[in-house]
Enzyme design. Structure first.
Site, short mmCIF file in Angstrom:
data_model
loop_
_atom_site.label_atom_id
_atom_site.label_comp_id
_atom_site.label_asym_id
_atom_site.label_seq_id
_atom_site.Cartn_x
_atom_site.Cartn_y
_atom_site.Cartn_z
N CYS A 8 0.86 -1.18 0.00
CA CYS A 8 0.00 0.00 0.00
C CYS A 8 0.90 1.23 0.00
O CYS A 8 2.11 1.12 -0.21
CB CYS A 8 -0.98 -0.01 1.17
SG CYS A 8 -0.27 0.26 2.81
N ARG A 14 -3.25 -0.57 5.39
CA ARG A 14 -3.81 -1.69 4.64
C ARG A 14 -2.86 -2.87 4.49
O ARG A 14 -3.24 -4.02 4.77
CB ARG A 14 -4.26 -1.22 3.25
CG ARG A 14 -5.37 -0.19 3.30
CD ARG A 14 -5.64 0.41 1.95
NE ARG A 14 -4.52 1.28 1.55
CZ ARG A 14 -4.42 1.89 0.38
NH1 ARG A 14 -5.36 1.71 -0.54
NH2 ARG A 14 -3.40 2.67 0.11
N ASP A 120 -8.17 3.57 1.47
CA ASP A 120 -7.17 3.80 2.51
C ASP A 120 -7.84 4.31 3.79
O ASP A 120 -8.34 5.43 3.83
CB ASP A 120 -6.14 4.81 2.02
CG ASP A 120 -4.90 4.87 2.90
OD1 ASP A 120 -4.97 4.41 4.06
OD2 ASP A 120 -3.87 5.38 2.43
#
Length: 154
Positions: A8, A14, A120
């Protein structure tokens, strides 16, 4: 040993969540031939532990994340499977390493969801929603890797 890297942007929300969930699922299924890590394509959070929201949701589900710190995805990284959280990170990965050898996917390619990108939670604060997305995708990812790499479950 098969290697998997979740990627990420900052490697604090994440991708470490996915790493921890995947590790737990592999442990639960007694699969020892897959090594899991995570990386970020941005440098802002290098060396930091997972975001407190990620820590909270993992703790709530009794998934360990001890010792995890943010690391950068680099041009010399060599993983069998690279699992990006969104299209922006796919693009960043290809820019960092145009000659990537491993197979590159977005996580939600292994999901039944209509979404294609994992949002996100650093910006949305929806750690529970991201947890559900990651959780539902990891079993399918494991099954894919087992078949693709000709592994056996013990």
């Amino acid at each position: 040993m098969i290697t998997v890297a979740f990627v990420c942007l900052g490697n604090i929300c994440r991708s470490p969540m996915a790493e921890a969930i995947m590790r737990q699922k592999l442990l639960d299924r007694n699969i020892n031939d897959i090594k899991v890590t995570s990386r970020g394509t941005g440098q802002w959070n290098l060396g930091e532990p997972p975001h407190e929201g990620t820590q909270a949701i993992l703790s709530e589900h009794d998934i360990p994340f001890d010792g995890m710190i943010s690391e950068l995805f680099e041009s010399n990284d060599d993983f069998d499977y690279i699992i990006a959280m969104d299209q922006s990170n796919v693009d960043n990965i290809k820019q960092i390493n145009p000659n990537i050898k491993g197979q590159l996917f977005k996580l939600l390619e292994f999901s039944d969801m209509t979404e294609t990108d994992v949002p996100d939670p650093y910006y949305t604060n929806n750690f529970e929603g991201v947890y559900k997305m990651v959780q539902s995708s990891c079993d399918n990812l494991i099954n894919f890797i087992i078949k693709d790499a000709n592994l056996r479950e013990e």
